[in-house]
Design a protein around this motif. Structure first.
Motif, PDB file in Angstrom:
ATOM      1  N   ASP A  88      -3.451   8.526  -0.796  1.00 26.82           N
ATOM      2  CA  ASP A  88      -3.749   7.480   0.191  1.00 26.82           C
ATOM      3  C   ASP A  88      -5.146   6.901  -0.013  1.00 26.82           C
ATOM      4  O   ASP A  88      -5.366   5.695   0.168  1.00 26.82           O
TER       5      ASP A  88
ATOM      6  N   HIS B 198       0.836  -1.199   0.000  1.00 23.61           N
ATOM      7  CA  HIS B 198       0.000   0.000   0.000  1.00 23.61           C
ATOM      8  C   HIS B 198       0.876   1.256   0.000  1.00 23.61           C
ATOM      9  O   HIS B 198       0.653   2.184  -0.790  1.00 23.61           O
TER      10      HIS B 198
ATOM     11  N   HIS C 228       3.907   8.259   5.302  1.00 25.00           N
ATOM     12  CA  HIS C 228       2.608   8.544   5.912  1.00 25.00           C
ATOM     13  C   HIS C 228       2.110   7.444   6.855  1.00 25.00           C
ATOM     14  O   HIS C 228       1.373   7.735   7.797  1.00 25.00           O
ATOM     15  N   ASP C 229       2.513   6.209   6.643  1.00 28.20           N
ATOM     16  CA  ASP C 229       2.006   5.115   7.492  1.00 28.20           C
ATOM     17  C   ASP C 229       3.077   4.478   8.375  1.00 28.20           C
ATOM     18  O   ASP C 229       2.834   3.414   8.959  1.00 28.20           O
TER      19      ASP C 229
ATOM     20  N   ARG D  14     -12.680   3.069  -1.807  1.00 25.91           N
ATOM     21  CA  ARG D  14     -11.688   2.965  -0.732  1.00 25.91           C
ATOM     22  C   ARG D  14     -12.321   3.300   0.624  1.00 25.91           C
ATOM     23  O   ARG D  14     -12.135   2.584   1.601  1.00 25.91           O
TER      24      ARG D  14
HETATM   25 FE   LIG Z   1      -2.146   4.809   4.020  1.00 25.45          FE
END
Ligand SMILES: [Fe+2]
Length: 200
Positions: free
Chosen positions: A137, A36, A65-66, A152
């Motif tokens: 995202d 991802h 970001h994650d 999503r």
């Molecule tokens: Fe994400």
């Protein structure tokens, strides 16, 4: 389209390469989460190119970001905040830390969970740059596949369930994410960014 392999952005230089390395060191062994993340970075590179945004900033933030999901840097269990704290501690700019802190409507879940003060340590820029990160995202699925924003969002709500924080803040976060998608898609077809409000 379903993507089993890890996508890579076309342009990967300077800070973006360092961001990828940091992310890989923390979540590179996380399977789908890494797929991802790589998909979001690839999407961010495309958006930076098409929207004339600084790829150094957008792609770096996308890789990072994650990272807050990594157990070894978890402080609060709220991944946007934990990621931003680590990004900042690693010497990244306040702008990139802020993009990580507020990505994908994190301010709504953060406020509901009592982390508003923690998030307030970071800048919430609310620009086309932050919209582009959220859009990247929100248009890459949990396995790195390209999806539309509505699919999503529906998948996340279903996966996390009706008692989740995402479900609790849906009345605020849902419209916010739809507004972000509308603004980015408007900009992608050449519309003036100023024509749509950035308050959502
Ligand atoms: Fe994400």
């Amino acid at each position: 389209m379903s993507t089993a392999t890890v996508a890579r952005p076309r342009v990967l230089a300077g800070r973006a390469a360092r961001a990828r390395d940091l992310a890989e060191s923390l979540i590179g062994d996380s399977g789908d989460r890494w797929r991802h993340t790589a998909g979001v970075a690839a999407r961010a590179a495309e958006l930076a190119d098409r929207l004339d945004l600084d790829p150094d900033v957008l792609v770096s933030a996308a890789w990072l970001h994650d990272i807050g999901y990594a157990a070894r840097i978890a402080l609060t269990g709220f991944h946007p905040l934990d990621g931003a704290v680590h990004v900042s501690a690693e010497g990244w700019t306040a702008r990139i830390a802020g993009l990580v802190a507020y990505h994908s409507g994190a301010r709504f879940v953060g406020a509901a969970r009592g982390f508003a003060a923690g998030l307030a340590a970071f800048p919430d820029e609310r620009t086309l740059m932050s919209d582009a990160l959220t859009y990247a995202d929100q248009t890459v699925g949990p396995k790195g596949d390209r999806v539309d924003q509505a699919s999503r969002y529906a998948e996340v709500l279903l996966r996390h369930g009706p008692c989740s924080w995402n479900a609790k803040v849906d009345p605020m976060r849902g419209p916010h994410l739809r507004s972000v998608a509308a603004r980015v898609e408007h900009a992608l077809v050449g519309g003036p960014a100023a024509g749509l409000p950035l308050a959502g």
